[in-house]
Design an enzyme around this catalytic site. Sequence first.
Site, short mmCIF file in Angstrom:
data_model
loop_
_atom_site.label_atom_id
_atom_site.label_comp_id
_atom_site.label_asym_id
_atom_site.label_seq_id
_atom_site.Cartn_x
_atom_site.Cartn_y
_atom_site.Cartn_z
N ALA A 1 -4.62 9.02 -9.33
CA ALA A 1 -5.09 10.18 -8.57
C ALA A 1 -6.51 10.53 -9.02
O ALA A 1 -7.35 10.95 -8.21
CB ALA A 1 -4.16 11.36 -8.83
N GLN A 2 -6.75 10.36 -10.30
CA GLN A 2 -8.07 10.64 -10.85
C GLN A 2 -9.15 9.87 -10.09
O GLN A 2 -10.16 10.43 -9.65
CB GLN A 2 -8.05 10.24 -12.34
CG GLN A 2 -9.29 10.58 -13.08
CD GLN A 2 -9.18 10.28 -14.60
OE1 GLN A 2 -10.10 10.60 -15.32
NE2 GLN A 2 -8.12 9.70 -15.08
N LYS B 1 1.74 12.08 7.84
CA LYS B 1 3.16 11.99 8.22
C LYS B 1 3.84 13.34 8.30
O LYS B 1 4.71 13.55 9.11
CB LYS B 1 3.85 11.21 7.10
CG LYS B 1 4.56 9.99 7.55
CD LYS B 1 5.19 9.34 6.35
CE LYS B 1 5.18 7.85 6.58
NZ LYS B 1 5.77 7.08 5.55
N GLU C 1 7.36 8.57 -17.71
CA GLU C 1 7.38 10.01 -17.38
C GLU C 1 8.73 10.39 -16.77
O GLU C 1 9.29 11.44 -17.07
CB GLU C 1 6.24 10.35 -16.43
CG GLU C 1 4.87 10.28 -17.10
CD GLU C 1 3.77 10.96 -16.31
OE1 GLU C 1 3.66 10.71 -15.10
OE2 GLU C 1 3.01 11.75 -16.92
C1 LIG Z 1 5.55 9.74 -10.65
C2 LIG Z 1 4.07 9.45 -10.63
C3 LIG Z 1 3.25 9.98 -11.60
C4 LIG Z 1 1.87 9.73 -11.56
N1 LIG Z 1 1.07 10.30 -12.52
C5 LIG Z 1 -0.27 10.17 -12.46
C6 LIG Z 1 -1.12 10.85 -13.36
O1 LIG Z 1 -0.65 11.53 -14.28
N2 LIG Z 1 -2.47 10.72 -13.21
C7 LIG Z 1 -3.03 9.98 -12.21
O2 LIG Z 1 -4.27 9.95 -12.11
N3 LIG Z 1 -2.26 9.30 -11.33
C8 LIG Z 1 -0.89 9.37 -11.42
N4 LIG Z 1 -0.09 8.71 -10.51
C9 LIG Z 1 -0.70 7.86 -9.47
C10 LIG Z 1 -1.22 8.72 -8.32
O3 LIG Z 1 -0.20 9.57 -7.85
C11 LIG Z 1 -1.74 7.88 -7.17
O4 LIG Z 1 -2.70 6.96 -7.66
C12 LIG Z 1 -2.37 8.78 -6.10
O5 LIG Z 1 -1.38 9.58 -5.51
C13 LIG Z 1 -3.10 7.97 -5.03
O6 LIG Z 1 -3.67 8.85 -4.11
P1 LIG Z 1 -3.78 8.42 -2.57
O7 LIG Z 1 -4.57 9.48 -1.89
O8 LIG Z 1 -4.24 7.01 -2.47
O9 LIG Z 1 -2.26 8.41 -2.06
P2 LIG Z 1 -1.16 9.54 -2.03
O10 LIG Z 1 -1.53 10.69 -2.88
O11 LIG Z 1 0.14 8.87 -2.30
O12 LIG Z 1 -1.18 10.03 -0.51
C14 LIG Z 1 -0.89 9.20 0.58
C15 LIG Z 1 -0.59 10.09 1.77
O13 LIG Z 1 -0.49 9.28 2.93
C16 LIG Z 1 0.65 9.68 3.69
N5 LIG Z 1 1.09 8.54 4.47
C17 LIG Z 1 1.59 7.37 4.00
N6 LIG Z 1 1.87 6.54 5.02
C18 LIG Z 1 1.53 7.20 6.15
C19 LIG Z 1 1.56 6.86 7.53
N7 LIG Z 1 2.00 5.68 7.96
N8 LIG Z 1 1.15 7.78 8.42
C20 LIG Z 1 0.69 8.99 8.03
N9 LIG Z 1 0.62 9.37 6.74
C21 LIG Z 1 1.04 8.48 5.81
C22 LIG Z 1 1.65 10.14 2.64
O14 LIG Z 1 2.63 10.99 3.21
C23 LIG Z 1 0.73 10.85 1.65
O15 LIG Z 1 0.54 12.20 2.02
C24 LIG Z 1 1.31 8.92 -10.54
C25 LIG Z 1 2.15 8.35 -9.55
C26 LIG Z 1 3.52 8.62 -9.60
C27 LIG Z 1 4.43 8.03 -8.53
#
Ligand SMILES: Cc1cc2nc3c(=O)[nH]c(=O)nc-3n(C[C@H](O)[C@H](O)[C@H](O)COP(=O)(O)OP(=O)(O)OC[C@H]3O[C@@H](n4cnc5c(N)ncnc54)[C@H](O)[C@@H]3O)c2cc1C
Length: 406
Positions: free
Chosen positions: A321-322, A44, A177
């Site tokens: 994220a892990q 995005k 958090e």
């Molecule tokens: C405040 C907070 C604290 C957290 N703390 C922890 C922690 O301490 N340890 C841990 O392991 N996990 C933690 N998590 C959970 C962790 O952040 C998520 O599990 C992780 O980000 C998932 O990774 P992902 O790659 O699936 O998605 P994301 O990292 O969320 O990435 C998704 C990507 O897809 C993009 N996207 C979405 N829709 C579209 C679209 N339609 N078109 C194009 N691009 C798009 C977004 O912009 C983003 O860049 C936390 C979450 C939050 C909200």
Amino acid sequence: MDVMDLERKPTILILGAGYGGMVTANQLTKELGHNEVNVTLVNKHDYHYQTTWLHEPAAGTMEPDKTRMKISDVLDTSKINFIEDSVVSINREDKQVELENKGSVDYDYLVVALGAQAETFGVPGVYEYAYHKWTVNGAREIKDHIEYQFSRYHNNEDMRNGDLTFVVAGAGFTGMEFIGELTERVPKLCEKYDVPREKIKMYVIEAAPTALPGFDPELVEYAMNLLENRGVEFKINMPISEVHEHGVTLKDGTEINTNTVVWATGVRGNPIIEEAGFESNRARVKVDKDLRAPDHEDVFIIGDCSLVINEEADRPYPPTAQIAMQQAVTCAKNLRALIKGGDLEEFTPDIKGTVASLGGKEAIGIVGNKKLFGTSANFMKKMIDNRYLWILGGPGLVMKKGKNPF
Ligand SMILES: Cc1cc2nc3c(=O)[nH]c(=O)nc-3n(C[C@H](O)[C@H](O)[C@H](O)COP(=O)(O)OP(=O)(O)OC[C@H]3O[C@@H](n4cnc5c(N)ncnc54)[C@H](O)[C@@H]3O)c2cc1C
């Protein structure tokens, strides 16, 4: 890029540049040569952000820019074709992804890493009245809104009861958090805007019988005591039945007046998953052991859009994220095996621990079998945050964006 090359080589299309998408792209540059495959990443924005840090900019204890980095600064865009656009839909039969502005992109192999959105559990009013977007722009909006409530205090005689009340829905990791950071921010805002501290109310409301469900009870108690001492009131075992313009209604009929509800009760996968017709549970696909979607030889689903069962506990691993980063490495290796031959690996999460920050120099966590409290947990949390930067961009990125663990 040479057009003939595009025709000859298989195309891997990665959707989403979060933890899953970035690590997959990075790992693919190590697994496969540029002459063997076309790798395209769609996101995005032209930046990647640290979702796991967003509670800090949302509360105003960190600049939002610190959580993000330009994708072209960390990925080798001579090897990865980056497209800044929003994914609108996935057409599985035609092996094509529709973008909002730049037409459609064909793929031979697809990696869906589009992250999550807030789960409302059917509570009305969440999307309309609660702050629920855990993105850079969502965090900016929460931060500015909170500060605005303070700035109005001396200028509006009609300040309502509740204008300086802050409600966090959900006492899971994100909610705890965030409130931890907010308790650090509030005294500074009181000082800046000459607001008496006793005017501020902070609530954390949780439907489950405990805060941080499933986490070590001693650490939960530590966190709750700490936050209560900083002025937070917990309402545990108390579902929210509605969010409305002027606050929340709880299951027992209690009304809490507030302009500020921050929603952190958990997530569901990206709705694009459901719209594409993948079989899913709350938009999360229970992937095969090799991380492909069932009955799809060409589609990998990782991160918050996937669901992996913890067989020992007989329930899904919480999305983290892990796990997303570990899946990304397996996914890249399996793509290599599909393209160059070889066996596909099975994915098993290697959970190294869980650490939650509580604002300032406080945190709680379990690493291995060891419980951590206070400053040692805080140190560990910052090291985990820095480790990811290291994986993605080496020491340069840690120097630029890293956190001071002391
Ligand atoms: C405040 C907070 C604290 C957290 N703390 C922890 C922690 O301490 N340890 C841990 O392991 N996990 C933690 N998590 C959970 C962790 O952040 C998520 O599990 C992780 O980000 C998932 O990774 P992902 O790659 O699936 O998605 P994301 O990292 O969320 O990435 C998704 C990507 O897809 C993009 N996207 C979405 N829709 C579209 C679209 N339609 N078109 C194009 N691009 C798009 C977004 O912009 C983003 O860049 C936390 C979450 C939050 C909200």
